[in-house]
Write a protein that holds these residues in place. Sequence first.
Motif, PDB file in Angstrom:
ATOM      1  N   ALA A   1       1.716  -1.455   3.878  1.00  0.00           N
ATOM      2  CA  ALA A   1       0.519  -2.960   3.823  1.00  0.00           C
ATOM      3  C   ALA A   1       0.969  -3.777   2.849  1.00  0.00           C
ATOM      4  O   ALA A   1       0.816  -2.646   1.574  1.00  0.00           O
ATOM      5  CB  ALA A   1      -0.180  -2.464   4.816  1.00  0.00           C
TER       6      ALA A   1
ATOM      7  N   HIS B   1      -0.003   4.097   0.691  1.00  0.00           N
ATOM      8  CA  HIS B   1      -0.534   4.824   2.035  1.00  0.00           C
ATOM      9  C   HIS B   1       0.365   4.336   3.604  1.00  0.00           C
ATOM     10  O   HIS B   1       0.467   4.932   4.495  1.00  0.00           O
ATOM     11  CB  HIS B   1      -2.166   4.932   2.516  1.00  0.00           C
ATOM     12  N   THR B   2      -0.093   3.739   3.575  1.00  0.00           N
ATOM     13  CA  THR B   2       0.350   2.516   4.834  1.00  0.00           C
ATOM     14  C   THR B   2       2.244   1.519   4.773  1.00  0.00           C
ATOM     15  O   THR B   2       2.079   1.260   5.870  1.00  0.00           O
ATOM     16  CB  THR B   2      -0.991   1.344   5.756  1.00  0.00           C
TER      17      THR B   2
ATOM     18  N   SER C   1       0.916  -1.400   0.138  1.00  0.00           N
ATOM     19  CA  SER C   1      -0.133   0.307  -0.145  1.00  0.00           C
ATOM     20  C   SER C   1       0.839   1.197  -0.202  1.00  0.00           C
ATOM     21  O   SER C   1       1.615   1.140   0.879  1.00  0.00           O
ATOM     22  CB  SER C   1      -1.047  -0.300   0.824  1.00  0.00           C
TER      23      SER C   1
END
Length: 179
Positions: A137, A134-135, A132
Motif C-alpha cells: 500500500a 507487508h501489503t 508498505s
Amino acid sequence: MNTAENLLSISILGRARADIPLELFKAIRERGGEVEDCRIAPIGDLVTANMVVSGNWSTLGRLETALPGVAERMDLQVRFERCGAREPSPDFRPYAVDVIAPQQPDLLVHLLEFFRSQGVQVPEISSQKYASTHTGASMCSVQMVSHVPVNQHPQALREAFMDLCDDLNADGMMDPIKT
C-alpha cells in the motif's frame, strides 16, 4: 548558539555524494567558522544542507568569499546570508507529532490547516512516501515539531488531533518533547 558572534545561514543543494558533509565542514573549519545548527538530508537523488555558522566578522567574510568556489568545485548550488539568532518562544511548549497514513495528496495541507486553526506553530516538517513492505500500500509518514501555546489545554488539543487523524484514516501521536 553563541549570540555574541556573527551568524551566517548557508543552504546547499547538489547531487548526493558521501563526501559532501565532510567537505563542507572542512571548508567551514579551515576558515575558522563553527557550525551551530545543521540539517543535511537526501531529497530524491539530491542532497540538501542547511546550516548556521558562527564566527567573527572576518571569519564569516572569508567564508562568504570561499563558498562560491567550494560550491563550484563540488558541483553544488549555494546560497548564504547573514542572520540573527533564533528568537526564544517562551509562550510555547514543544511537541513531537507523528502521523502514518495512506498516501493522499492533501495530507500535509489538512495537518497544517488543523494546527493553524488551533494557534499551533509548525517550524519543522519531515515527510516520506513509501510502499508498505507487508501489503505494498502507498503510505506516508509525517514527523513534525509543533509549538503549542502554553495556555492551550493539552488534552483538548490531543483529542481534536485524534479526531482529525480518524477523519484522515491515519494513525497519529502528539507528545511533549522532553528537552
